[in-house]
Enzyme design. Structure first.
Site, short mmCIF file in Angstrom:
data_model
loop_
_atom_site.label_atom_id
_atom_site.label_comp_id
_atom_site.label_asym_id
_atom_site.label_seq_id
_atom_site.Cartn_x
_atom_site.Cartn_y
_atom_site.Cartn_z
N ASN A 127 -11.13 -9.19 -9.29
CA ASN A 127 -10.79 -8.93 -7.89
C ASN A 127 -11.15 -7.50 -7.53
O ASN A 127 -11.02 -6.58 -8.34
CB ASN A 127 -9.29 -9.15 -7.64
CG ASN A 127 -8.89 -8.87 -6.21
OD1 ASN A 127 -8.29 -7.86 -5.89
ND2 ASN A 127 -9.25 -9.77 -5.31
N TYR A 132 -6.60 -0.81 -1.60
CA TYR A 132 -5.18 -0.49 -1.49
C TYR A 132 -5.02 1.03 -1.49
O TYR A 132 -5.75 1.74 -2.17
CB TYR A 132 -4.39 -1.07 -2.67
CG TYR A 132 -4.74 -2.49 -3.02
CD1 TYR A 132 -4.51 -3.52 -2.11
CD2 TYR A 132 -5.31 -2.81 -4.25
CE1 TYR A 132 -4.84 -4.83 -2.41
CE2 TYR A 132 -5.64 -4.11 -4.57
CZ TYR A 132 -5.41 -5.13 -3.65
OH TYR A 132 -5.75 -6.42 -3.95
N ARG A 133 -4.03 1.50 -0.78
CA ARG A 133 -3.76 2.94 -0.82
C ARG A 133 -3.12 3.28 -2.17
O ARG A 133 -2.41 2.47 -2.77
CB ARG A 133 -2.86 3.34 0.33
CG ARG A 133 -1.43 2.81 0.20
CD ARG A 133 -0.58 3.33 1.34
NE ARG A 133 0.83 3.14 1.12
CZ ARG A 133 1.63 2.42 1.91
NH1 ARG A 133 1.12 1.82 2.97
NH2 ARG A 133 2.91 2.33 1.66
N TRP A 182 -0.28 -2.55 -3.94
CA TRP A 182 -0.79 -3.89 -3.64
C TRP A 182 0.38 -4.75 -3.17
O TRP A 182 1.40 -4.87 -3.82
CB TRP A 182 -1.53 -4.51 -4.82
CG TRP A 182 -0.88 -4.41 -6.17
CD1 TRP A 182 0.41 -4.73 -6.51
CD2 TRP A 182 -1.52 -3.99 -7.39
NE1 TRP A 182 0.62 -4.53 -7.83
CE2 TRP A 182 -0.54 -4.08 -8.42
CE3 TRP A 182 -2.81 -3.57 -7.72
CZ2 TRP A 182 -0.80 -3.76 -9.73
CZ3 TRP A 182 -3.07 -3.25 -9.04
CH2 TRP A 182 -2.08 -3.34 -10.03
N GLU A 203 -14.88 -10.50 -4.67
CA GLU A 203 -15.43 -9.95 -3.43
C GLU A 203 -16.88 -9.47 -3.58
O GLU A 203 -17.63 -9.43 -2.59
CB GLU A 203 -14.55 -8.80 -2.95
CG GLU A 203 -13.21 -9.22 -2.34
CD GLU A 203 -12.21 -9.72 -3.35
OE1 GLU A 203 -11.18 -10.29 -2.93
OE2 GLU A 203 -12.43 -9.55 -4.57
N ASP A 215 0.36 4.51 8.19
CA ASP A 215 -0.54 3.37 7.95
C ASP A 215 -1.30 2.96 9.20
O ASP A 215 -1.14 3.53 10.28
CB ASP A 215 0.26 2.19 7.40
CG ASP A 215 -0.49 1.46 6.29
OD1 ASP A 215 -1.68 1.19 6.46
OD2 ASP A 215 0.13 1.20 5.24
#
Length: 601
Positions: free
Chosen positions: A169, A173-174, A187, A233, A282
């Site tokens: 995967n 993500y931060r 996540w 991905e 965010d």
């Protein structure tokens, strides 16, 4: 990365800033303002410094690389609609009927050989420099907002795999920097990496993770793409580029990463160790609150010879994710149609924060088709996180012609055409009474226009009538008064629940159709773009929408315990005013009061 920067420069889409600028707030604030411009450019900061750490970095920082529609096309190498057409043709492959048909199919099938990533046995360019005693503070990792919990990696390509190594995967993500060798892994529970994490936790084994930064910008775009569950991905990367991704093995764990990225941070996550992560400003335009998340122990950092650190800033729209989301929206239209074939087009306005508002055009086949479609839509992958969806038929204006489209929609809004349901929400949603679960709104605007027309009075007269009944109302602005569903936005100094205020204004129903309540503080009722952002963020459909025949209320105010809201309400992401003023004085941000006010800077 160098190739893309050269391409952006060739098309006058790159601005190089050679002044010393701090990685804490200064660089992010400049990028935040730049990408809101109509002619925004990518920014290359060649002299990042950290006053906090007493450091000068020899590693440039690039931001807003996806900062325009043209930049997105250059990164894709084509218009995203062309990619969508290629995907659609693959989805509709049929057995060939003759020799030429076989040749055509063979050509399409042959092109698929570029999809799977290719694992190399050699080291990659990303492993030119090896740091076996890693120090995250040697990287120019940004602190983007004043109340952030610390520096965060915001464009990290997070590579993980299942415990048996059979599935990989790539996620975006931060990642919060706790110290020299520890990163927080944000996540969310719905993400593939989180599912992998639970496999390792159950087996009581440490989880390998590698975080890549930079390289081909298409990598990070693929990392945020809503691929089907379990599909790697980088297959999408191969389809778009027409060539296999070249992967190399990390040096201290089994994870493979692209050979040409700029930076690789390798490590392991102990499933038994959690640490408070956040707060973080965010993409909703609000701070995500503190919560426990897994921690990655960094074992090694590798880089190119001359790496470039890629970052983004998220917050109130419009920002770089506007253009990334546009690419996603276009490319994934054919895949959405596989489960909802009546879908003609869709649009996720950036001020709707993508998952908070979606506009969809459909081919209506029978009565109540749109309401059936709503349920199907909410059951498709990441579309299940959409809170508010408005559906129009094939005769509606283009979904990006917001003025004409809003007229079309408002001429068809009535209580009978509204569906309020409930289901899963994005983990970043703050309005729902429960984390990750709340109300959903669907509006069917596929029917004939309604007939009833309200009696419109001007704002001054309406304000006098309203304040006589509800003195806490401090301002009124009406929109779309020529439609069948005029909107009255009411600013309020909140002293009671908005349902009570809504009820008190019923004597004015002949003048009012849709009432939208917002707090007086931090809202400009003359700024519809940011009002939409505020309202779709702040409402839970089951609690905050009031329905009576020809009289609809929407409570877009900040919620408190008296509203039945027991969670902590987050604060807005607001720039540091002193930093902005210093940057204006240095000529790095243009002094334009109206522009800055409009965008809440």
């Amino acid at each position: 990365m160098e190739k893309i920067l050269a391409l952006l420069k060739e098309h006058d889409l790159l601005r190089v800033i050679d002044e010393e600028l701090d990685i804490d707030l200064e660089i992010p604030h400049i990028a935040y303002v730049e990408v809101k411009k109509e002619d925004s450019k990518a920014l290359l900061f060649t002299k990042p410094i950290s006053k906090r750490l007493g450091k000068t970095f020899d590693m440039p920082v690039v931001m807003n690389i996806f900062g325009s529609y043209k930049a997105m096309e250059l990164i894709f190498g084509k218009h995203p609609d062309i990619i969508a057409n290629e995907i659609e043709s693959l989805l509709h492959l049929k057995p060939p009927r003759d020799f030429w048909g076989k040749l055509s199919m063979l050509s399409k099938l042959f092109s698929l050989k570029s999809l799977p990533p290719k694992r190399l046995s050699s080291k990659g360019e990303c492993q030119t420099k090896i740091f076996k005693n890693p120090n995250l503070y040697d990287l120019p990792i940004l602190t983007t907002w004043p109340d952030d919990g610390g520096p965060f990696i915001t464009m990290g390509q997070v590579y993980t795999e299942t415990i048996d190594g059979q599935k990989q995967n790539l996620g975006m993500y931060r990642l919060q920097v706790y110290d020299k060798t520890r990163l927080g892994m944000h996540w969310q529970i719905h993400k593939d990496a989180a599912h992998f994490f639970h496999e390792y936790k159950k087996a009581e084994k440490k989880m390998p993770v590698s975080v890549a930064i930079g390289g081909d910008p298409l990598y990070i775009w693929c990392g945020q793409a809503p691929m089907p569950n379990g599909m790697f991905e980088l297959l999408l990367y191969g389809l778009i580029r027409g060539e296999n991704t070249k992967l190399v093995k990390s040096l201290t764990n089994p994870i493979y990463i692209p050979a040409d990225v700029d930076i690789v941070i390798e490590g392991w996550v102990n499933p038994q160790e959690m640490e408070i992560e956040g707060p973080f400003g965010d993409h909703t335009g609000y701070y995500t609150l503190k919560e426990p998340y897994p921690v990655m122990d960094v074992t090694c950092i590798t880089t190119k010879d001359k790496p470039i650190y890629q970052a983004t800033v998220v917050g109130k729209p419009p920002l770089e994710d506007k253009y990334m989301g546009w690419g996603t929206e276009r490319v994934f239209l054919p895949l959405l149609r596989t489960t909802t074939p009546e879908l003609l087009d869709y649009n996720m306005p950036e001020n709707g924060v993508f998952h908070n508002l979606i506009l969809a055009k459909m081919n209506v086949m029978y009565p109540a088709h749109a309401k059936q479609f709503m349920h199907a839509f909410w059951g498709v992958g990441q579309m299940s996180f959409v809170k508010h969806a408005i559906f129009v038929d094939e005769l509606a204006p283009n979904l990006t012609d917001y003025d004409a489209l809003s007229d079309y929609i408002l001429d068809r809004v009535c209580v009978e055409n509204i569906l309020i349901s409930e289901g899963v929400c994005d983990a970043l949603d703050h309005a729902s009474p429960n984390a990750c679960y709340g109300g959903k709104l669907g509006v069917d605007c596929t029917k004939e226009p309604i007939i009833k027309q309200k009696q419109i009075v001007d704002n001054h007269e309406l304000y006098a009538k309203i304040t006589h009944l509800a003195p806490e109302i401090t301002g009124v602005c009406q929109y779309k008064t020529k439609t069948k569903s005029p909107i009255a936005v009411l600013s309020v100094q909140k002293t009671r629940g908005m349902k009570e205020v809504y009820d008190s204004l019923k004597p004015l129903r002949e003048h009012l159709k849709i009432l939208v309540f917002v707090d007086e503080a931090k809202n400009d009722i003359l700024n519809p773009y940011m009002l939409i952002w505020r309202v779709v963020n702040n409402i839970d459909a089951k609690r905050d929408i009031f329905l009576e025949d020809e009289y609809i209320g929407i409570d877009g105010t900040r919620k408190v315990v008296a509203d039945g809201y027991a969670r902590e309400w987050p604060e807005d992401t607001d720039c540091d005013a002193q930093v902005i003023e210093r940057l204006i004085q240095r000529g790095l941000i243009k002094q334009n009061k109206e522009f800055l006010k409009h965008h809440h800077v």
